[in-house]
Motif scaffolding. Structure first.
Motif, PDB file in Angstrom:
ATOM      1  N   ALA A 206       0.818  -1.229   0.000  1.00  0.00           N
ATOM      2  CA  ALA A 206       0.000   0.000   0.000  1.00  0.00           C
ATOM      3  C   ALA A 206       0.843   1.268   0.000  1.00  0.00           C
ATOM      4  CB  ALA A 206      -0.917  -0.010   1.208  1.00  0.00           C
ATOM      5  N   ASN A 207       2.172   1.134  -0.064  1.00  0.00           N
ATOM      6  CA  ASN A 207       3.078   2.290   0.002  1.00  0.00           C
ATOM      7  C   ASN A 207       3.019   2.997   1.347  1.00  0.00           C
ATOM      8  OD1 ASN A 207       4.751   2.604  -2.181  1.00  0.00           O
ATOM      9  ND2 ASN A 207       3.239   3.680  -3.408  1.00  0.00           N
TER      10      ASN A 207
ATOM     11  N   SER B  61       4.444   8.819   4.209  1.00  0.00           N
ATOM     12  CA  SER B  61       3.051   8.405   4.373  1.00  0.00           C
ATOM     13  C   SER B  61       2.581   8.666   5.796  1.00  0.00           C
ATOM     14  CB  SER B  61       2.889   6.922   4.061  1.00  0.00           C
ATOM     15  OG  SER B  61       2.787   6.737   2.679  1.00  0.00           O
ATOM     16  N   ILE B  62       1.305   8.968   5.922  1.00  0.00           N
ATOM     17  CA  ILE B  62       0.766   9.296   7.244  1.00  0.00           C
ATOM     18  C   ILE B  62       0.865   8.100   8.198  1.00  0.00           C
ATOM     19  CG2 ILE B  62      -1.639   8.763   6.619  1.00  0.00           C
ATOM     20  CD1 ILE B  62      -2.354  11.189   8.473  1.00  0.00           C
TER      21      ILE B  62
ATOM     22  N   ARG C  22      -5.581  18.034  -8.395  1.00  0.00           N
ATOM     23  CA  ARG C  22      -5.635  16.618  -8.791  1.00  0.00           C
ATOM     24  C   ARG C  22      -6.787  16.395  -9.773  1.00  0.00           C
ATOM     25  NH1 ARG C  22      -8.852  12.755  -7.114  1.00  0.00           N
ATOM     26  NH2 ARG C  22      -9.557  13.812  -5.227  1.00  0.00           N
TER      27      ARG C  22
ATOM     28  N   THR D 158      -6.975  10.153 -10.031  1.00  0.00           N
ATOM     29  CA  THR D 158      -7.691   9.693  -8.834  1.00  0.00           C
ATOM     30  C   THR D 158      -6.713   9.781  -7.663  1.00  0.00           C
ATOM     31  OG1 THR D 158      -6.995   7.406  -9.104  1.00  0.00           O
ATOM     32  CG2 THR D 158      -9.051   8.049 -10.194  1.00  0.00           C
ATOM     33  N   GLN D 159      -7.248   9.660  -6.457  1.00  0.00           N
ATOM     34  CA  GLN D 159      -6.380   9.684  -5.269  1.00  0.00           C
ATOM     35  C   GLN D 159      -5.376   8.533  -5.335  1.00  0.00           C
ATOM     36  OE1 GLN D 159      -9.417   9.565  -2.257  1.00  0.00           O
ATOM     37  NE2 GLN D 159      -9.311  11.789  -1.915  1.00  0.00           N
TER      38      GLN D 159
ATOM     39  N   ALA E  38      -1.424   8.953  -5.383  1.00  0.00           N
ATOM     40  CA  ALA E  38      -0.663   8.299  -4.326  1.00  0.00           C
ATOM     41  C   ALA E  38       0.468   7.459  -4.919  1.00  0.00           C
ATOM     42  CB  ALA E  38      -1.592   7.428  -3.485  1.00  0.00           C
ATOM     43  N   ARG E  39       0.164   6.733  -5.969  1.00  0.00           N
ATOM     44  CA  ARG E  39       1.199   5.890  -6.601  1.00  0.00           C
ATOM     45  C   ARG E  39       2.296   6.746  -7.221  1.00  0.00           C
ATOM     46  NH1 ARG E  39       0.484   0.724  -6.413  1.00  0.00           N
ATOM     47  NH2 ARG E  39      -1.585  -0.157  -6.159  1.00  0.00           N
TER      48      ARG E  39
ATOM     49  N   ALA F 238       4.434   7.923  -4.489  1.00  0.00           N
ATOM     50  CA  ALA F 238       4.967   6.825  -3.663  1.00  0.00           C
ATOM     51  C   ALA F 238       4.547   6.944  -2.202  1.00  0.00           C
ATOM     52  CB  ALA F 238       6.488   6.744  -3.784  1.00  0.00           C
ATOM     53  N   VAL F 239       3.273   7.279  -1.994  1.00  0.00           N
ATOM     54  CA  VAL F 239       2.717   7.273  -0.640  1.00  0.00           C
ATOM     55  C   VAL F 239       1.398   6.504  -0.668  1.00  0.00           C
ATOM     56  CG1 VAL F 239       3.761   9.455   0.142  1.00  0.00           C
ATOM     57  CG2 VAL F 239       1.542   9.501  -1.008  1.00  0.00           C
ATOM     58  N   SER F 240       0.821   6.311   0.512  1.00  0.00           N
ATOM     59  CA  SER F 240      -0.450   5.587   0.566  1.00  0.00           C
ATOM     60  C   SER F 240      -1.603   6.499   0.157  1.00  0.00           C
ATOM     61  CB  SER F 240      -0.691   5.079   1.991  1.00  0.00           C
ATOM     62  OG  SER F 240      -0.839   6.178   2.864  1.00  0.00           O
ATOM     63  N   ARG F 241      -2.689   5.890  -0.255  1.00  0.00           N
ATOM     64  CA  ARG F 241      -3.871   6.682  -0.635  1.00  0.00           C
ATOM     65  C   ARG F 241      -4.412   7.440   0.581  1.00  0.00           C
ATOM     66  NH1 ARG F 241      -9.470   4.582  -1.195  1.00  0.00           N
ATOM     67  NH2 ARG F 241     -10.667   6.373  -1.858  1.00  0.00           N
ATOM     68  N   GLN F 242      -4.287   6.805   1.751  1.00  0.00           N
ATOM     69  CA  GLN F 242      -4.751   7.449   2.976  1.00  0.00           C
ATOM     70  C   GLN F 242      -4.033   8.778   3.217  1.00  0.00           C
ATOM     71  OE1 GLN F 242      -7.291   5.989   4.821  1.00  0.00           O
ATOM     72  NE2 GLN F 242      -7.335   7.992   5.807  1.00  0.00           N
ATOM     73  N   THR F 243      -2.774   8.836   2.818  1.00  0.00           N
ATOM     74  CA  THR F 243      -2.000  10.081   2.981  1.00  0.00           C
ATOM     75  C   THR F 243      -2.606  11.187   2.126  1.00  0.00           C
ATOM     76  OG1 THR F 243      -0.026   8.731   3.327  1.00  0.00           O
ATOM     77  CG2 THR F 243       0.325  11.066   2.878  1.00  0.00           C
TER      78      THR F 243
ATOM     79  N   ILE G 161      -5.680  11.312   1.049  1.00  0.00           N
ATOM     80  CA  ILE G 161      -7.005  11.637   1.613  1.00  0.00           C
ATOM     81  C   ILE G 161      -6.865  12.637   2.756  1.00  0.00           C
ATOM     82  CG2 ILE G 161      -8.951  10.690   2.942  1.00  0.00           C
ATOM     83  CD1 ILE G 161      -8.604   8.082   1.320  1.00  0.00           C
TER      84      ILE G 161
ATOM     85  N   LEU H 247       7.304  15.376   0.475  1.00  0.00           N
ATOM     86  CA  LEU H 247       6.017  15.037  -0.147  1.00  0.00           C
ATOM     87  C   LEU H 247       5.365  16.283  -0.756  1.00  0.00           C
ATOM     88  CD1 LEU H 247       3.760  13.114  -0.877  1.00  0.00           C
ATOM     89  CD2 LEU H 247       2.836  13.391   1.428  1.00  0.00           C
TER      90      LEU H 247
END
Lengths: 131, 70
Positions: free
Chosen positions: A57-58, A64-65, B11, B17-18, B22-23, B26-31, B33, B46
């Motif tokens: 999930a990276n 990342s948070i 964006r 898309t989120q 994110a990809r 190179a971070v998570s989608r949650q980041t 969001i 970032l």
């Protein structure tokens, strides 16, 4: 989260069964083996499981948070570990007849619970999601 | 003092898309969001990556929102 809960639950059950069997059969070595092997194996499973999911999930990226939250939580639990260990030493000194395995087991369970509660509170919620 | 951003707007303008953003960062989608919801201030690397990916500058993407003076 479910994986983590499953592993910790299985570890606590194995710990309880191993210690109960060792106590009933009066096998001192089994107590120590259970105390070492179960927490070690469960910690390894949690670590490898988390790493695999984080890589996919990276969320293991330092920006990342999840990674930032994890670092903050670990720092908070480290402070709690210092306090709980001090408390455990005091309890051990006040109640010398307590079984030698009880305090480390309580300490481990307490710290795992501490991290879990803090994680549940701090976990970023999937609000405002929009693809 | 609060950091606000135009990540969501940029964006959408970029048609991403989120998950795609994110990809690319190179971070998570949650980041993404939480950054878009202004509940998480991104790290400097970032912020720079987001600006570069969205074809803008960090100055345009992030703003300091001054609160009422105490």
């Amino acid at each position: 989260m479910r994986l983590w809960i499953g592993i910790v639950t299985a570890a606590l059950i194995l710990l309880a069964v191993g210690l109960a069997v060792a106590d009933r059969l009066n096998l001192e070595w089994l107590k120590y083996a259970t105390m070492v092997a179960v927490p070690f194996a469960s910690a390894m499973l949690v670590v490898f499981g988390k790493r695999r999911r984080a890589r996919l999930a990276n969320s293991d990226s330092p920006d990342s948070i999840e990674a930032i939250t994890d670092t903050t939580l670990r720092a908070a639990v480290f402070l709690d570990a210092l306090l709980l260990t001090t408390l455990a030493v005091l309890v051990g000194a006040v109640i010398p007849e307590m079984p030698s395995w009880a305090l480390p087991a309580a300490l481990l369970a307490g710290l795992a619970l501490d991290y879990w509660i803090r994680h549940a509170i701090a976990k970023p919620r999937s609000v405002d999601a929009d693809c | 003092m609060r950091i606000v951003n135009e990540v969501r707007l940029r964006r959408r303008e970029a048609g991403l898309t989120q998950e795609q953003l994110a990809r690319l960062c190179a971070v998570s989608r949650q980041t993404i969001i939480t950054v878009e919801a202004h509940t998480h201030t991104p790290t400097l690397p970032l912020a720079l990556t987001l600006a570069r990916t969205l074809g803008t500058s960090t100055d345009e993407l992030f703003k300091i929102e001054e609160g009422p003076a105490n």
